[in-house]
Design a protein around this motif. Structure first.
Motif, PDB file in Angstrom:
ATOM      1  N   ASP A  19       0.822  -1.220   0.000  1.00  0.00           N
ATOM      2  CA  ASP A  19       0.000   0.000   0.000  1.00  0.00           C
ATOM      3  C   ASP A  19       0.850   1.261   0.000  1.00  0.00           C
ATOM      4  OD1 ASP A  19       1.112  -0.182   2.491  1.00  0.00           O
ATOM      5  OD2 ASP A  19      -0.764   0.092   3.615  1.00  0.00           O
ATOM      6  N   ARG A  21       3.121   2.205   2.078  1.00  0.00           N
ATOM      7  CA  ARG A  21       3.429   2.768   3.387  1.00  0.00           C
ATOM      8  C   ARG A  21       4.632   2.041   3.971  1.00  0.00           C
ATOM      9  NH1 ARG A  21      -0.632   6.056   5.153  1.00  0.00           N
ATOM     10  NH2 ARG A  21       0.171   6.035   7.285  1.00  0.00           N
ATOM     11  N   ARG A  39       5.460   4.770  10.323  1.00  0.00           N
ATOM     12  CA  ARG A  39       4.467   4.096   9.477  1.00  0.00           C
ATOM     13  C   ARG A  39       3.673   5.145   8.707  1.00  0.00           C
ATOM     14  NH1 ARG A  39       7.417   0.854  11.814  1.00  0.00           N
ATOM     15  NH2 ARG A  39       6.798  -1.267  12.415  1.00  0.00           N
ATOM     16  N   ARG A  40       4.248   5.600   7.623  1.00  0.00           N
ATOM     17  CA  ARG A  40       3.583   6.605   6.793  1.00  0.00           C
ATOM     18  C   ARG A  40       3.892   6.323   5.328  1.00  0.00           C
ATOM     19  NH1 ARG A  40       6.294  12.355   7.903  1.00  0.00           N
ATOM     20  NH2 ARG A  40       5.873  11.808  10.096  1.00  0.00           N
ATOM     21  N   ALA A  41       3.234   7.040   4.425  1.00  0.00           N
ATOM     22  CA  ALA A  41       3.479   6.864   2.986  1.00  0.00           C
ATOM     23  C   ALA A  41       4.954   7.162   2.693  1.00  0.00           C
ATOM     24  CB  ALA A  41       2.562   7.773   2.185  1.00  0.00           C
TER      25      ALA A  41
END
Length: 342
Positions: A19, A21, A39-41
């Motif tokens: 996804d 991320r 935990r991010r794009a």
């Protein structure tokens, strides 16, 4: 498990989920980008389109992809080759991105290309002149005695220039080959400098320059290669005589240093100071680069090849010493060589 795996990789590495991320990043990646462990794009952390494209292609094809990631650190650009590989760890699927720092490799390649270009230019100029004079002597000036003598003089000077250049290139090559071999002979650097001063007495006389030596009472024993140190001080003192201006004084001074802050041990400092026009501070950091000249025309007229200070720097490094250059316009120049004492 993911964190343990990432920490075992000896390169900056991050795991990116399908996804897009971030699922984790090792300590090396966090030093590269502080948010690499969040935990991010991932595109919000590694904001470069090429990286995003490589990730998408890796997800789609499940084949390894490579891209380039450029990072700026304190004004210096660092280049990374990034390898993106599709991985499956239990129920976790994603892309493992590993960053390999190739900055030094790229710089070495650039230096090599510049070096070849400079050598080609330095040799092509006198060769072109020689070929032109030979063609003229074989043709229009075949029976012109005055032209022949003048051309032969110029040809001799150009051939000597090429010979000096080839000699300096060979010398630089030998110094680089021996860079890791520290000299083991105990010698008195003051004896070497006195020999250089005697050898250059006629050159100094022709330039109406006086060479003075002071501080000989200092402890001047070092571990060194006598031939290479002779080359170092011949280059520095001869440069001071030739470029320091006619009618001046070139001062060579010895100083004992109880503990040099960079070498972290007792050292002897040898300063070569002239009373010439000085050097713009803008040029000082580049003076030891190969073929770097402040005044190319004057340097060639004086017989310079543009390699002298580069050779000096390599020799001083081989002796585990350091060189310091201080100069200002209108205030002369000081070239200091600091060598660890024996």
């Amino acid at each position: 498990m993911i964190d343990s795996l990432l920490e075992a990789i000896p390169l900056p590495a991050v795991l990116i989920g399908t996804d897009a991320r971030l699922l984790g990043g090792n300590e090396r990646a966090i030093r590269l980008q502080p948010n690499a462990g969040d935990r991010r794009a991932f595109i919000l952390v590694f904001r470069q389109p090429g990286f995003s494209t490589a990730f998408e292609q890796c997800i789609r094809t499940r084949q390894p992809q490579t891209t380039v990631y450029l990072h700026t650190d304190e004004g210096h650009e660092i280049r990374y080759d990034v390898t993106c590989s599709y991985v499956e760890l239990g129920d976790t699927k994603g892309v493992l991105a590993c960053f390999r720092d190739v900055t030094e490799v790229e710089q070495a390649g650039e230096i090599r290309r510049d070096f070849v270009a400079n050598v080609s230019h330095e040799l092509k100029t006198p060769l072109t002149a020689l070929l032109g004079f030979i063609e003229t002597l074989q043709g229009p000036a075949r029976n012109d005695d005055a032209a022949r003598d003048r051309f032969l003089g110029i040809m001799g000077a150009e051939a000597s220039r090429m010979n000096r250049l080839v000699g300096d290139l060979l010398s630089l090559s030998r110094v680089e080959e021996e860079a890791r071999l520290r000299p083991t002979d105990s010698l008195d650097v003051a004896d070497i400098v006195n020999t250089v001063v005697r050898n250059l007495s006629e050159v100094a006389k022709a330039q109406e320059v006086e060479i003075s030596v002071a501080g000989l009472e200092a402890e001047t024993k070092v571990l060194g290669d006598s031939d290479q140190l002779l080359q170092v001080f011949t280059n520095l003192i001869e440069n001071a005589v030739k470029y320091g201006g006619n009618g001046g004084v070139v001062s060579v001074t010895f100083k004992s240093v109880d503990r040099d802050p960079f070498l972290r041990r007792p050292a002897v400092r040898i300063e070569v100071k002239d009373q010439g026009p000085g050097i713009d501070p803008l040029h000082v950091p580049r003076l030891t680069e190969r073929f770097y000249r402040i005044d190319s025309h004057r340097s060639r007229e004086m017989g310079g090849t543009g390699l002298g200070l580069a050779i000096v720097k390599h020799i001083v490094n081989r002796h585990r010493g350091r060189m310091k250059i201080e100069s200002a316009l209108g205030q002369g120049s000081t070239f200091a060589v600091i060598l660890p004492k024996n």
